[in-house]
Structures are given as C-alpha cells and as structure tokens.
Scaffold this active site. Structure first.
Site, mmCIF file in Angstrom:
data_model
loop_
_atom_site.group_PDB
_atom_site.id
_atom_site.type_symbol
_atom_site.label_atom_id
_atom_site.label_comp_id
_atom_site.label_asym_id
_atom_site.label_seq_id
_atom_site.Cartn_x
_atom_site.Cartn_y
_atom_site.Cartn_z
ATOM 1 N N ARG A 89 -3.629 4.663 -10.361
ATOM 2 C CA ARG A 89 -2.665 2.886 -9.541
ATOM 3 C C ARG A 89 -2.017 1.997 -11.081
ATOM 4 O O ARG A 89 -2.486 1.757 -11.942
ATOM 5 C CB ARG A 89 -4.361 1.723 -9.772
ATOM 6 C CG ARG A 89 -2.880 0.700 -8.724
ATOM 7 C CD ARG A 89 -4.782 -0.636 -9.009
ATOM 8 N NE ARG A 89 -4.535 -1.339 -7.886
ATOM 9 C CZ ARG A 89 -4.694 -1.501 -6.713
ATOM 10 N NH1 ARG A 89 -4.842 -0.592 -5.580
ATOM 11 N NH2 ARG A 89 -3.794 -2.646 -6.145
ATOM 12 N N HIS A 99 2.212 2.872 -1.280
ATOM 13 C CA HIS A 99 0.455 2.972 -1.452
ATOM 14 C C HIS A 99 0.314 4.154 -0.053
ATOM 15 O O HIS A 99 -0.739 3.125 0.981
ATOM 16 C CB HIS A 99 0.256 1.814 -0.877
ATOM 17 C CG HIS A 99 -1.243 1.150 -1.001
ATOM 18 N ND1 HIS A 99 -2.046 1.556 -1.648
ATOM 19 C CD2 HIS A 99 -1.689 -0.390 -1.395
ATOM 20 C CE1 HIS A 99 -2.747 1.531 -2.223
ATOM 21 N NE2 HIS A 99 -3.602 0.106 -1.796
ATOM 22 N N GLN A 144 -4.042 4.369 1.404
ATOM 23 C CA GLN A 144 -3.950 2.181 2.008
ATOM 24 C C GLN A 144 -3.651 3.450 3.977
ATOM 25 O O GLN A 144 -4.755 3.099 4.444
ATOM 26 C CB GLN A 144 -3.046 1.451 1.575
ATOM 27 C CG GLN A 144 -3.590 0.549 2.991
ATOM 28 C CD GLN A 144 -5.216 -0.210 2.724
ATOM 29 O OE1 GLN A 144 -5.739 -0.463 1.362
ATOM 30 N NE2 GLN A 144 -5.507 -0.830 4.202
ATOM 31 N N ASP A 186 0.628 -7.999 5.597
ATOM 32 C CA ASP A 186 0.087 -7.564 4.013
ATOM 33 C C ASP A 186 0.473 -9.151 3.218
ATOM 34 O O ASP A 186 1.267 -10.440 3.871
ATOM 35 C CB ASP A 186 0.636 -7.059 3.519
ATOM 36 C CG ASP A 186 -0.192 -6.838 2.193
ATOM 37 O OD1 ASP A 186 -0.986 -7.405 1.538
ATOM 38 O OD2 ASP A 186 0.309 -5.487 0.929
ATOM 39 N N CYS A 212 -4.451 -4.880 4.768
ATOM 40 C CA CYS A 212 -5.006 -4.193 4.238
ATOM 41 C C CYS A 212 -5.902 -4.423 3.027
ATOM 42 O O CYS A 212 -6.744 -4.149 1.844
ATOM 43 C CB CYS A 212 -3.769 -2.946 3.177
ATOM 44 S SG CYS A 212 -2.880 -4.096 1.925
ATOM 45 N N ARG A 254 -11.149 2.918 3.162
ATOM 46 C CA ARG A 254 -10.458 3.467 2.317
ATOM 47 C C ARG A 254 -11.650 5.071 1.275
ATOM 48 O O ARG A 254 -10.755 5.645 1.048
ATOM 49 C CB ARG A 254 -9.684 2.739 1.372
ATOM 50 C CG ARG A 254 -8.851 1.197 1.506
ATOM 51 C CD ARG A 254 -8.002 2.381 1.462
ATOM 52 N NE ARG A 254 -7.796 2.886 -0.357
ATOM 53 C CZ ARG A 254 -7.328 2.086 -1.373
ATOM 54 N NH1 ARG A 254 -7.049 0.879 -1.018
ATOM 55 N NH2 ARG A 254 -6.769 2.134 -2.116
#
Length: 308
Positions: free
Chosen positions: A107, A134, A137, A225, A266, A294
């Site tokens: 990450r 991402h 996700q 988001d 998310c 996830r």
C-alpha cells in the site's frame, strides 16, 4: 505467478473466478469464530509481507486476518521500517523480500513504486492501494453488490465526488464486469481521461454528469468516498469542501435512484460531509458488508496469485 496490480490488467475471466471464489470462501466460514482457520489451509507454511507506506485500518486488518485464516503468517512492515526508494532501491528491496516471503502486498503512494516492485520481485505482488488505483476495494464492492442483487452486468453505478483512486478502479471494473457508470463531480475533480477512454473502448457506457440529482436517476448502486485525504493541507481541504458540497449523498439524493438501489462507501467516512448518517445507517446502505468483504475478496485474490 500472477501479480494483482490493477483490475484492467487482469483477465475478466480471472476476475469473475475470484468473485465466485470469494462467495464460496465467505459461505464456508459462516458462523465460525474469526480466529478459526479455513478448512483448506492453502497458505500453510507461507509467509506474506504486508507493506504500508500509507496508514491503514481495513487493508491491514483484512489482509492480516485473511492470511492467518488461510494458515499463513504475516510480516507487517511500514514505509519507515524499509525506507523504500531511499536507503535502498525499490528493485533491490523486491529482490531481497522475494528470498524471504511468498507473497507481497504493498500500500503505497506512487504507482511507480508498485510497478517497480512487481517488475523485480520473484513472488506475486498485490496492489493494496496507490494514489492512482485501489483494485482490492472494488473487488469487494463487486462482491457486495452481487451478493445482494445478483450480477452487476448491465447495471447503472453512480459515483459522486472526487475523481480519485477508488473511482479509477471502479471505472476499470465497469469495463471488465460490463456495467455502466456515471461520474458526478466538479469539472476540476474529474477522473483521468485515460481511464474513461479505456472503459468506453471496452463497450460500456461512461457518462460524466455534473448534476448529482440527474446523475443518480435510475441508479442501481450509488458510491462515494471522502472529500479529503489525511495528507491534504488545510487550504486544500477547505477548497475541496467548497467544490464538493453539492455532491453530498443524503436521503433526498438517494430518492432519485431506484427504490432498491444500494449505497456504498469504502470508509472511513466523514459523517455529515460526503454522506449523511441517515444514509449510512439507512436500509439501502451495505457499507458494513462491503467492509467485511474486503477480507473475503482479498483471500480470493491471494489464492489466485499463488495458484491456489
């Protein structure tokens, strides 16, 4: 050896197999304590490096728990522990780590770090997030939609807010899973034009609609988001709030979507900013399923990377 670097770089058939596998994994664990190993300990005797240049809650916990449930062990490393690209080149770090571990999840900030890691590693590398995309996700999001409403193909997905790394992967998913996507954002915060062009070339409908009420009409899924990042300056935060205030997801906006439309975020969320608490905690919200998924989606990704 399979790297999982981005959704648009992964064969659609493999993506569908990962979603199916995630559904099977989740069903098989129903009712078990979280620390109970999977019946198939497919990562027994495997070591997985989890590298975090960016702070994380869901990514760190879900990957860590997922590896342990599959019988493996994790080594969690921060950017400061490794000084990626500073004290040692990324390429050399990749070569060394490959001698110690069986799988690397990273990450990070720059996409170039991820790509260089994958180029020089001799074990699979997973994109846990970059500034551009991402994908893990969005695999969880597709899984979540399909467990509630069946196939996401031909559905209308609407994104509201900043054209960030999450919507980039959502656009990639539109092209690979065959759903239409409408993006409602200020002109200055649109996603990269290349992402949009790629999805359109795949034959899906990608619309850019600045009016949020018009954008969500007939939506099967509404996604948003946070408006700001923890690394943004105070000036940037204030400017983004001013730009994005009209894109808040509230009950009035959700009323323009289909009656059975789902809402996703998310997380972490700033309640009362990009979304109201009444929507987050309302009947159309599936954010807690989304967060749980996830774990299951990433377990399927890891299994695919290792040919399991």
């Amino acid at each position: 050896m399979n790297h999982f670097l981005d959704i648009h770089k992964t064969d659609p058939a493999d993506l569908h197999r990962m979603i199916s596998e995630a559904k099977r994994i989740k069903t098989a664990r129903k009712g078990l304590p979280k620390g109970t190993p999977d019946a198939e300990a497919v990562l027994a005797n495997h070591m997985v490096a989890l590298i975090f240049e960016k702070p994380s809650t869901r990514t760190r916990v879900s990957f860590d728990v997922g590896v342990r449930q599959m019988g493996g062990q994790t080594m969690v490393l921060s950017g400061s522990d490794m000084q990626l690209g500073h004290g040692e080149t990324i390429a050399d770090t990749a070569r060394v780590l490959s001698r110690y571990v069986d799988l690397i999840m990273i990450r990070t900030f720059e996409e170039s770090t991820l790509l260089e890691m994958a180029e020089h590693a001799t074990v699979p590398v997973i994109n846990g997030l970059t500034n551009r995309t991402h994908p893990c996700q969005i695999m969880a999001d597709v899984l979540t939609y399909e467990e509630h409403h069946g196939s996401i193909r031909d559905k209308k997905v609407v994104w509201l807010g900043d054209g960030n790394n999450v919507v980039a992967s959502l656009i990639h998913a539109a092209g690979q899973f065959g759903f239409d996507i409408t993006i409602s954002a200020p002109e200055t915060l649109q996603p990269e034009a290349g992402f949009v062009a790629w999805a359109r070339e795949k034959g899906v409908n990608v619309e850019l609609e600045s009016n949020p009420q018009k954008a969500v009409e007939g939506a099967d899924l509404v996604v948003t988001d946070t408006w700001v990042s923890m690394h943004d300056s105070q000036t940037t935060k204030e400017r983004r709030h001013n730009q994005l205030r009209a894109y808040q997801v509230d009950d009035a906006l959700m009323a323009h979507a289909k009656p059975d439309a789902l809402f996703m975020h998310c997380l972490p969320a700033h309640r009362g900013e990009e979304v109201t608490s009444s929507v987050m905690d309302g009947p159309q919200s599936v954010i807690w399923d989304e967060a749980e998924n996830r774990l299951h989606a990433q377990k399927a990704v890891m299994r695919w990377c290792l040919g399991k």
